[in-house]
Design an enzyme around this catalytic site. Structure first.
Site, PDB file in Angstrom:
ATOM      1  N   SER A   1       0.848  -1.194   0.000  1.00 59.13           N
ATOM      2  CA  SER A   1       0.000   0.000   0.000  1.00 59.13           C
ATOM      3  C   SER A   1       0.881   1.240   0.000  1.00 59.13           C
ATOM      4  O   SER A   1       1.645   1.480   0.942  1.00 59.13           O
ATOM      5  CB  SER A   1      -0.884   0.017   1.248  1.00 59.13           C
ATOM      6  OG  SER A   1      -1.436   1.306   1.393  1.00 59.13           O
TER       7      SER A   1
ATOM      8  N   HIS B   1      -1.418  -1.299  -4.106  1.00 60.73           N
ATOM      9  CA  HIS B   1      -2.692  -0.934  -3.473  1.00 60.73           C
ATOM     10  C   HIS B   1      -2.694   0.579  -3.283  1.00 60.73           C
ATOM     11  O   HIS B   1      -1.798   1.138  -2.652  1.00 60.73           O
ATOM     12  CB  HIS B   1      -2.773  -1.666  -2.131  1.00 60.73           C
ATOM     13  CG  HIS B   1      -4.028  -1.451  -1.369  1.00 60.73           C
ATOM     14  ND1 HIS B   1      -5.142  -2.250  -1.520  1.00 60.73           N
ATOM     15  CD2 HIS B   1      -4.364  -0.543  -0.422  1.00 60.73           C
ATOM     16  CE1 HIS B   1      -6.095  -1.838  -0.691  1.00 60.73           C
ATOM     17  NE2 HIS B   1      -5.655  -0.805  -0.017  1.00 60.73           N
TER      18      HIS B   1
ATOM     19  N   ASP C   1      -4.680   3.705  -1.853  1.00 68.37           N
ATOM     20  CA  ASP C   1      -5.726   4.089  -0.895  1.00 68.37           C
ATOM     21  C   ASP C   1      -6.195   5.508  -1.158  1.00 68.37           C
ATOM     22  O   ASP C   1      -5.449   6.468  -0.956  1.00 68.37           O
ATOM     23  CB  ASP C   1      -5.159   4.035   0.538  1.00 68.37           C
ATOM     24  CG  ASP C   1      -5.026   2.614   1.046  1.00 68.37           C
ATOM     25  OD1 ASP C   1      -6.027   1.879   0.993  1.00 68.37           O
ATOM     26  OD2 ASP C   1      -3.925   2.253   1.506  1.00 68.37           O
TER      27      ASP C   1
ATOM     28  N   MET D   1      -8.746   8.369   0.002  1.00 72.39           N
ATOM     29  CA  MET D   1      -9.573   8.781   1.155  1.00 72.39           C
ATOM     30  C   MET D   1     -10.084  10.198   0.923  1.00 72.39           C
ATOM     31  O   MET D   1      -9.324  11.062   0.490  1.00 72.39           O
ATOM     32  CB  MET D   1      -8.741   8.771   2.434  1.00 72.39           C
ATOM     33  CG  MET D   1      -8.090   7.436   2.729  1.00 72.39           C
ATOM     34  SD  MET D   1      -7.164   7.529   4.259  1.00 72.39           S
ATOM     35  CE  MET D   1      -6.429   5.888   4.289  1.00 72.39           C
TER      36      MET D   1
ATOM     37  N   HIS E   1      -8.357   1.294  -3.793  1.00 74.57           N
ATOM     38  CA  HIS E   1      -9.211   1.144  -2.606  1.00 74.57           C
ATOM     39  C   HIS E   1      -9.887   2.488  -2.356  1.00 74.57           C
ATOM     40  O   HIS E   1      -9.279   3.405  -1.803  1.00 74.57           O
ATOM     41  CB  HIS E   1      -8.372   0.687  -1.405  1.00 74.57           C
ATOM     42  CG  HIS E   1      -9.171   0.464  -0.168  1.00 74.57           C
ATOM     43  ND1 HIS E   1      -8.590   0.263   1.062  1.00 74.57           N
ATOM     44  CD2 HIS E   1     -10.517   0.416   0.034  1.00 74.57           C
ATOM     45  CE1 HIS E   1      -9.548   0.099   1.962  1.00 74.57           C
ATOM     46  NE2 HIS E   1     -10.718   0.199   1.376  1.00 74.57           N
TER      47      HIS E   1
ATOM     48  N   MET F   1     -11.982   4.687  -0.491  1.00 73.21           N
ATOM     49  CA  MET F   1     -12.631   4.978   0.803  1.00 73.21           C
ATOM     50  C   MET F   1     -13.286   6.347   0.685  1.00 73.21           C
ATOM     51  O   MET F   1     -12.872   7.336   1.307  1.00 73.21           O
ATOM     52  CB  MET F   1     -11.576   4.942   1.925  1.00 73.21           C
ATOM     53  CG  MET F   1     -11.111   3.529   2.240  1.00 73.21           C
ATOM     54  SD  MET F   1      -9.612   3.504   3.222  1.00 73.21           S
ATOM     55  CE  MET F   1      -8.397   3.619   1.916  1.00 73.21           C
TER      56      MET F   1
ATOM     57  N   MET G   1     -11.667  -5.649   5.528  1.00 74.25           N
ATOM     58  CA  MET G   1     -10.860  -4.710   6.311  1.00 74.25           C
ATOM     59  C   MET G   1     -10.573  -5.309   7.680  1.00 74.25           C
ATOM     60  O   MET G   1     -11.486  -5.704   8.407  1.00 74.25           O
ATOM     61  CB  MET G   1     -11.595  -3.376   6.491  1.00 74.25           C
ATOM     62  CG  MET G   1     -11.810  -2.562   5.223  1.00 74.25           C
ATOM     63  SD  MET G   1     -10.299  -2.185   4.330  1.00 74.25           S
ATOM     64  CE  MET G   1      -9.371  -1.257   5.560  1.00 74.25           C
TER      65      MET G   1
ATOM     66  N   GLY H   1      -8.986   4.212   7.178  1.00 70.42           N
ATOM     67  CA  GLY H   1      -8.671   5.625   7.394  1.00 70.42           C
ATOM     68  C   GLY H   1      -7.201   5.892   7.676  1.00 70.42           C
ATOM     69  O   GLY H   1      -6.690   6.950   7.328  1.00 70.42           O
ATOM     70  N   PHE H   2      -6.537   4.933   8.276  1.00 69.51           N
ATOM     71  CA  PHE H   2      -5.144   5.177   8.668  1.00 69.51           C
ATOM     72  C   PHE H   2      -4.311   3.906   8.531  1.00 69.51           C
ATOM     73  O   PHE H   2      -4.813   2.808   8.775  1.00 69.51           O
ATOM     74  CB  PHE H   2      -5.074   5.654  10.125  1.00 69.51           C
ATOM     75  CG  PHE H   2      -5.826   6.938  10.345  1.00 69.51           C
ATOM     76  CD1 PHE H   2      -5.211   8.175  10.132  1.00 69.51           C
ATOM     77  CD2 PHE H   2      -7.160   6.915  10.707  1.00 69.51           C
ATOM     78  CE1 PHE H   2      -5.925   9.355  10.293  1.00 69.51           C
ATOM     79  CE2 PHE H   2      -7.882   8.092  10.871  1.00 69.51           C
ATOM     80  CZ  PHE H   2      -7.265   9.312  10.660  1.00 69.51           C
ATOM     81  N   GLY H   3      -3.043   4.089   8.177  1.00 74.26           N
ATOM     82  CA  GLY H   3      -2.105   2.975   8.162  1.00 74.26           C
ATOM     83  C   GLY H   3      -1.569   2.751   9.573  1.00 74.26           C
ATOM     84  O   GLY H   3      -1.824   3.543  10.482  1.00 74.26           O
TER      85      GLY H   3
ATOM     86  N   ASP I   1      -6.909  -6.237   4.467  1.00 80.43           N
ATOM     87  CA  ASP I   1      -6.258  -4.923   4.485  1.00 80.43           C
ATOM     88  C   ASP I   1      -6.248  -4.352   5.906  1.00 80.43           C
ATOM     89  O   ASP I   1      -7.300  -4.079   6.474  1.00 80.43           O
ATOM     90  CB  ASP I   1      -7.032  -3.983   3.550  1.00 80.43           C
ATOM     91  CG  ASP I   1      -6.364  -2.626   3.386  1.00 80.43           C
ATOM     92  OD1 ASP I   1      -5.237  -2.435   3.895  1.00 80.43           O
ATOM     93  OD2 ASP I   1      -6.987  -1.757   2.728  1.00 80.43           O
TER      94      ASP I   1
ATOM     95  N   GLY J   1       1.096  -2.024   4.148  1.00 79.27           N
ATOM     96  CA  GLY J   1       1.642  -0.685   4.006  1.00 79.27           C
ATOM     97  C   GLY J   1       2.910  -0.526   4.813  1.00 79.27           C
ATOM     98  O   GLY J   1       4.030  -0.615   4.288  1.00 79.27           O
TER      99      GLY J   1
END
Ligand code: DX5
Ligand code: ZN
Length: 221
Positions: free
Chosen positions: A7, A30, A32, A34, A63, A65, A134, A139-141, A172, A194
């Site tokens: 990620s 991947h 992400d 957001m 992905h 979000m 999930m 929202g956060f790594g 994930d 990630g």
């Protein structure tokens, strides 16, 4: 088949191209996205996606979000995304959304938050190339892996096998050397990582190690 998907959320944005080039052995990347509404954080958008696509031939798993994902499929397809993974919590008609992706010439996947049950979606799996379970709140790594979501993986695996489908089960959040084996044993095919990849001194080696551990745990060559 086992896939390792680094990620880029955990990459160095000031040297994103260089970081992407550090994982030529990944099976896909991947990405992400957001929007600060569906999740309480912002990441990047179509322009960064396009820039990443310009420096690599890797398959881009998007992905999304974001709210109203249907409004964005075309933009991300044009930016180089190969598979749109939208959240079932963000759409009223996940099957229609999947069809929209196909019409754009890209693959479809859906992601599901830790607290959302999988049962309402089991009869629609034929429309999706991937289901992304999930294992953290999106929202956060860098969050802690939630093993309780593996019950959804078991259910999905049984359903996919019984129906003779080839839908990939992804996971994930919080995937690292310490957690990947339990996910692989449960039946996960695609592992997003990630911080475990881009936080490592040698990201390519981290990808190889994760893949080896997943294969060993899943009992595949
Ligand atoms: C979280 C993102 C993840 C994130 C995973 O909302 O969807 O893809 O990058 O990060 P790690 O592997 O650090 O948990
Ligand atoms: Zn993600």
């Amino acid at each position: 088949m086992i896939y390792i998907a680094p990620s880029i959320l955990a990459a160095n944005y000031a040297a994103l191209g260089e970081d992407v080039e550090k994982v030529p052995n990944a099976d896909m990347l991947h990405v992400d996205i957001m929007d600060g509404h569906f999740v309480p954080n912002l990441s990047f958008g179509p322009d960064v996606t396009k820039a990443v696509n310009g420096v690599t031939d890797q398959f881009l798993d998007m992905h999304l979000m974001i709210e109203e994902p249907e409004q964005w499929f075309e933009t991300y397809a044009n930016a180089g995304g190969d598979r749109m993974i939208f959240h079932v919590e963000a759409t009223n008609d996940h099957v229609a959304a999947a069809k929209q992706c196909r019409e754009l010439g890209v693959q479809a996947g859906f992601a599901i938050k830790p607290g959302t049950p999988i049962e309402p979606y089991l009869d629609d799996l034929e429309h999706f190339e991937e289901v992304l379970v999930m294992s953290v709140e999106p929202g956060f790594g860098g969050q802690k892996f939630m093993p309780e979501v593996l019950s959804k993986v078991f259910t999905l695996r049984d359903h996919i096998r019984a129906a003779g489908l080839s839908t990939v089960i992804g996971i994930d959040g919080g995937i690292a050397n310490s957690t990947i084996a339990q996910a692989a044993e449960a039946g996960v095919d695609a592992f997003v990582a990630g911080s475990a990849v881009f936080g490592a001194d040698n990201p390519a080696e981290a990808v190889d190690t994760l893949r080896r551990m997943a294969k060993e745990a899943a009992g595949v060559a």
